[in-house]
Design an enzyme around this catalytic site. Structure first.
Site, PDB file in Angstrom:
ATOM      1  N   PRO A   2     124.808 -13.127  72.061  1.00 39.64           N
ATOM      2  CA  PRO A   2     123.522 -13.990  71.671  1.00 39.64           C
ATOM      3  C   PRO A   2     123.705 -15.432  72.248  1.00 39.64           C
ATOM      4  CG  PRO A   2     124.814 -12.979  70.078  1.00 39.64           C
ATOM      5  CD  PRO A   2     125.713 -12.698  71.075  1.00 39.64           C
ATOM      6  N   GLU A   3     122.653 -15.742  72.962  1.00 40.32           N
ATOM      7  CA  GLU A   3     122.373 -17.121  73.392  1.00 40.32           C
ATOM      8  C   GLU A   3     121.368 -17.685  72.647  1.00 40.32           C
ATOM      9  OE1 GLU A   3     122.817 -17.502  77.817  1.00 40.32           O
ATOM     10  OE2 GLU A   3     123.729 -15.576  78.117  1.00 40.32           O
ATOM     11  N   LYS A  58     123.960 -22.431  69.541  1.00 38.92           N
ATOM     12  CA  LYS A  58     124.268 -20.835  69.277  1.00 38.92           C
ATOM     13  C   LYS A  58     124.225 -20.958  67.616  1.00 38.92           C
ATOM     14  CE  LYS A  58     126.006 -19.783  73.748  1.00 38.92           C
ATOM     15  NZ  LYS A  58     127.247 -19.338  74.184  1.00 38.92           N
ATOM     16  N   HIS A  91     128.506  -1.586  61.088  1.00 41.23           N
ATOM     17  CA  HIS A  91     128.875  -2.935  61.526  1.00 41.23           C
ATOM     18  C   HIS A  91     128.328  -4.110  60.700  1.00 41.23           C
ATOM     19  CE1 HIS A  91     129.983  -1.111  65.742  1.00 41.23           C
ATOM     20  NE2 HIS A  91     130.880  -1.111  64.987  1.00 41.23           N
ATOM     21  N   ARG A 109     132.203  -6.804  66.762  1.00 41.90           N
ATOM     22  CA  ARG A 109     133.440  -7.552  66.602  1.00 41.90           C
ATOM     23  C   ARG A 109     133.554  -8.272  65.376  1.00 41.90           C
ATOM     24  NH1 ARG A 109     135.000  -9.826  72.457  1.00 41.90           N
ATOM     25  NH2 ARG A 109     133.581  -8.402  73.711  1.00 41.90           N
ATOM     26  N   ARG A 149     130.704 -35.611  86.569  1.00 39.01           N
ATOM     27  CA  ARG A 149     131.362 -34.352  86.138  1.00 39.01           C
ATOM     28  C   ARG A 149     132.060 -33.881  87.518  1.00 39.01           C
ATOM     29  NH1 ARG A 149     132.128 -33.108  81.019  1.00 39.01           N
ATOM     30  NH2 ARG A 149     130.481 -34.385  79.807  1.00 39.01           N
ATOM     31  N   ARG A 247     134.237 -16.075  83.552  1.00 33.50           N
ATOM     32  CA  ARG A 247     133.013 -15.370  83.180  1.00 33.50           C
ATOM     33  C   ARG A 247     132.386 -15.099  84.683  1.00 33.50           C
ATOM     34  NH1 ARG A 247     130.604 -16.061  78.579  1.00 33.50           N
ATOM     35  NH2 ARG A 247     129.764 -13.845  79.159  1.00 33.50           N
TER      36      ARG A 247
END
Ligand SMILES: [Zn+2]
Length: 259
Positions: A2-3, A58, A91, A109, A149, A247
């Site tokens: 989920p974003e 999020k 779940h 999870r 950065r 990632r």
């Protein structure tokens, strides 16, 4: 995973059920609770009503007349509305019973995504380390957030303490749309590139929120990224990929040159 757009979808689910009294809370698995017991979650919310929920990155925040429920969806979480007699999913971890139906927090999870704050102030403290929400960021903000950065662009975009809400799919999609290589040094982007990145972020977020996820369309990188050596949807060049900060990162070597 989920974003921001997925969580925005969960926010809408909850927003449709504000004002209905919470008759009880069933914790089917205490493994998802963080810093709150099942008993406390129930006693704090029973008889209360969810008020207008809001989202930061999020995180979903659901004030309930004093206490504030905070939900994070980790890698696999969701929030959905069901009739009370609809069979449960294995779940489903926590259920808020409201009038005619129930809200179900589901997570394959168990990443302790269910928190309870005693007040708005306490809820704000929980989110203190987060950067501004990706949807609220102006072009000038983005310049400030990225300048100086020294790390790569991709991990800067997904670092929740810099920008809240972007995950792996969104970050790659935004870089691809802006034609900027995700391996570039974040602070090296020039003004035109930051403008392109900001525009791509707005556009990708707006379209993804409509779809309530990052849609795997044929015309999007997200629709091509899981095809091995799949062609770039824009120019047909085989896509490149490698792990960046753990990632999988995908880009088009033609549209997004390394310079
Ligand atoms: Zn391309």
């Amino acid at each position: 995973m989920p974003e921001l757009p997925d969580v925005e979808g969960f926010r809408r689910v909850l927003a449709e059920h504000t004002g209905e009294p919470i008759t009880s809370v069933s914790v089917l698995d205490t493994g998802v609770l963080r810093g709150v017991t099942a008993r406390r979650l129930g006693t704090a919310l029973r008889g209360h009503r969810f008020e207008e929920p809001h989202r930061h990155g999020k995180w979903l925040l659901a004030p309930a007349g004093g206490p504030v429920l905070l939900l994070h969806f980790g890698m696999t979480g969701s929030l959905s509305w069901h009739a009370a007699d609809e069979p449960r999913h294995r779940h489903d971890r926590v259920i808020w019973h409201l009038g005619e139906g129930e809200l179900r927090y589901r997570d394959m999870r168990k990443l302790q995504g269910v928190h309870l704050a005693g007040s708005n102030e306490q809820a704000e403290r929980t989110l203190e380390g987060l950067g501004p929400d990706a949807l609220e960021i102006t072009r000038a903000d983005l310049t400030d957030l990225l300048s100086h950065r020294r790390g790569r662009l991709k991990p800067a975009l997904t670092d929740q303490s810099i920008i809240a809400g972007l995950g792996n799919l969104l970050a790659d999609e935004i870089c691809w749309r802006a034609r900027i290589n995700p391996l570039r040094t974040a602070g090296d982007l020039d003004a035109a590139e930051v403008t392109a990145l900001h525009r791509a972020m707005r556009r990708v977020l707006r379209d993804s929120i409509k779809a309530e996820r990052v849609p795997p369309r044929d015309t999007w990188l997200t629709g091509a990224r899981d095809v091995p050596e799949g062609p770039c949807p824009r120019c047909g060049t085989p896509l490149s990929s490698r792990r960046v900060s753990g990632r999988r990162t995908v880009w088009c070597p033609h549209c997004q040159p390394e310079r």
